[in-house]
Write a protein that holds these residues in place. Structure first.
Motif, mmCIF file in Angstrom:
data_model
loop_
_atom_site.group_PDB
_atom_site.id
_atom_site.type_symbol
_atom_site.label_atom_id
_atom_site.label_comp_id
_atom_site.label_asym_id
_atom_site.label_seq_id
_atom_site.Cartn_x
_atom_site.Cartn_y
_atom_site.Cartn_z
ATOM 1 N N ILE A 68 -28.458 3.279 -2.529
ATOM 2 C CA ILE A 68 -28.622 3.179 -0.853
ATOM 3 C C ILE A 68 -29.465 2.224 -0.898
ATOM 4 O O ILE A 68 -28.817 2.132 0.873
ATOM 5 N N SER A 69 -30.677 2.020 -0.906
ATOM 6 C CA SER A 69 -31.766 1.095 -0.446
ATOM 7 C C SER A 69 -31.056 -0.006 -0.189
ATOM 8 O O SER A 69 -31.703 -0.218 0.792
ATOM 9 N N LEU A 70 -30.626 0.083 -1.497
ATOM 10 C CA LEU A 70 -29.857 -1.649 -1.142
ATOM 11 C C LEU A 70 -29.222 -1.730 -0.187
ATOM 12 O O LEU A 70 -29.491 -2.796 0.681
ATOM 13 N N PHE A 72 -29.121 -0.582 2.690
ATOM 14 C CA PHE A 72 -30.098 0.069 3.644
ATOM 15 C C PHE A 72 -30.654 -1.005 3.823
ATOM 16 O O PHE A 72 -31.029 -1.677 5.339
ATOM 17 N N GLY A 73 -31.059 -2.255 2.830
ATOM 18 C CA GLY A 73 -32.141 -3.034 2.640
ATOM 19 C C GLY A 73 -30.839 -4.561 3.673
ATOM 20 O O GLY A 73 -31.380 -5.025 4.618
ATOM 21 N N GLY A 76 -30.051 -3.618 7.252
ATOM 22 C CA GLY A 76 -31.551 -3.529 8.562
ATOM 23 C C GLY A 76 -31.080 -5.491 8.561
ATOM 24 O O GLY A 76 -31.666 -5.748 9.368
ATOM 25 N N ILE A 84 -36.738 -2.018 8.281
ATOM 26 C CA ILE A 84 -35.730 -1.858 6.772
ATOM 27 C C ILE A 84 -35.969 -1.960 6.120
ATOM 28 O O ILE A 84 -35.999 -1.801 5.073
ATOM 29 N N PRO A 85 -35.409 -3.309 5.706
ATOM 30 C CA PRO A 85 -35.630 -3.989 4.719
ATOM 31 C C PRO A 85 -36.720 -4.038 3.903
ATOM 32 O O PRO A 85 -36.382 -3.947 2.317
ATOM 33 N N GLY A 87 -38.843 -1.799 4.068
ATOM 34 C CA GLY A 87 -38.870 0.030 3.188
ATOM 35 C C GLY A 87 -37.692 0.437 2.110
ATOM 36 O O GLY A 87 -38.114 0.294 1.330
ATOM 37 N N ALA A 88 -36.429 -0.092 2.260
ATOM 38 C CA ALA A 88 -35.784 -0.070 1.565
ATOM 39 C C ALA A 88 -35.869 -1.297 0.020
ATOM 40 O O ALA A 88 -35.469 -1.007 -0.694
ATOM 41 N N VAL A 91 -38.699 0.667 -1.988
ATOM 42 C CA VAL A 91 -38.142 1.619 -2.484
ATOM 43 C C VAL A 91 -37.114 1.587 -3.453
ATOM 44 O O VAL A 91 -37.185 2.549 -4.531
ATOM 45 N N PHE A 92 -36.530 1.164 -3.251
ATOM 46 C CA PHE A 92 -35.839 0.236 -4.591
ATOM 47 C C PHE A 92 -36.804 -0.241 -5.869
ATOM 48 O O PHE A 92 -35.789 -0.240 -6.872
#
Length: 183
Positions: A68-70, A72-73, A76, A84-85, A87-88, A91-92
């Motif tokens: 999911i983080s990949l 959204f990254g 973004g 956004i990338p 933050g993502a 998280v990744f």
């Protein structure tokens, strides 16, 4: 043997009351408690060379979070929203580290008892093992509960070890015969 139905037993009422308090109010959605062996799969659990059944926590939630983080990254980056990338990406990295480097918890079942969080719970110290499923309908948690004399003594959260049958099967395979008689 219980002379009253499970739902009317002191053990059931005590466990239900504990979960009502812990989840800040009545369940409404789900509370189920049965002897663990009633949740077991038909076939015996697979044992290792030491005669133990070892269950490890699933890493699937961490893999899902990484995916999911990949997503959204990349999204973004394509849209030009650079916070956004970042933050993502953070998280990744955290999910990656937890998935691959954090100590993976396990449950070990054998003829002596169950080892959870490096604590041995001996079969002989209890007279029953139950699976409790409690919480909201879409995301209930499963617990292995050991009791003695109609009182719950140990609660082990087993939600991350697969479904309740995966945990109940080795309980059924190793538990003393008196556990069945106490229900």
């Amino acid at each position: 043997m219980h002379s009253v139905p499970m739902e009317e037993s002191n053990l059931y009422q005590t466990v239900r009351k504990k979960f009502n308090v812990e989840l800040s109010g009545p369940f409404g959605d789900r509370f189920e408690m049965k002897p663990a062996w009633k949740h077991a799969y038909y076939n015996a659990a697979k044992k290792n060379e030491l005669g133990q059944v070892v269950l490890t926590e699933s890493k699937l939630p961490w893999y899902g979070l990484m995916l999911i983080s990949l997503f959204f990254g990349v999204l973004g980056l394509l849209k030009g929203h650079y916070p956004i990338p970042i933050g993502a990406g953070i998280v990744f990295v955290i999910a990656f580290l937890l998935a691959f480097f954090a100590r993976q918890r396990s449950l070990i079942f054998d003829k002596t008892g169950v080892i959870a969080s490096d604590i041995l719970y001996k079969w002989e110290d209890f007279d029953g093992a139950y699976i409790v499923i409690a919480g909201v309908q879409k995301h209930p948690k499963s617990y292995l509960v050991f009791s003695r004399d109609e009182q719950p003594l140990v609660y082990i959260n087993v939600s991350s070890y697969g479904d309740q049958s995966t945990v109940a099967t080795p309980v059924r395979d190793f538990q003393p015969e008196r556990y069945r008689a106490s229900v």
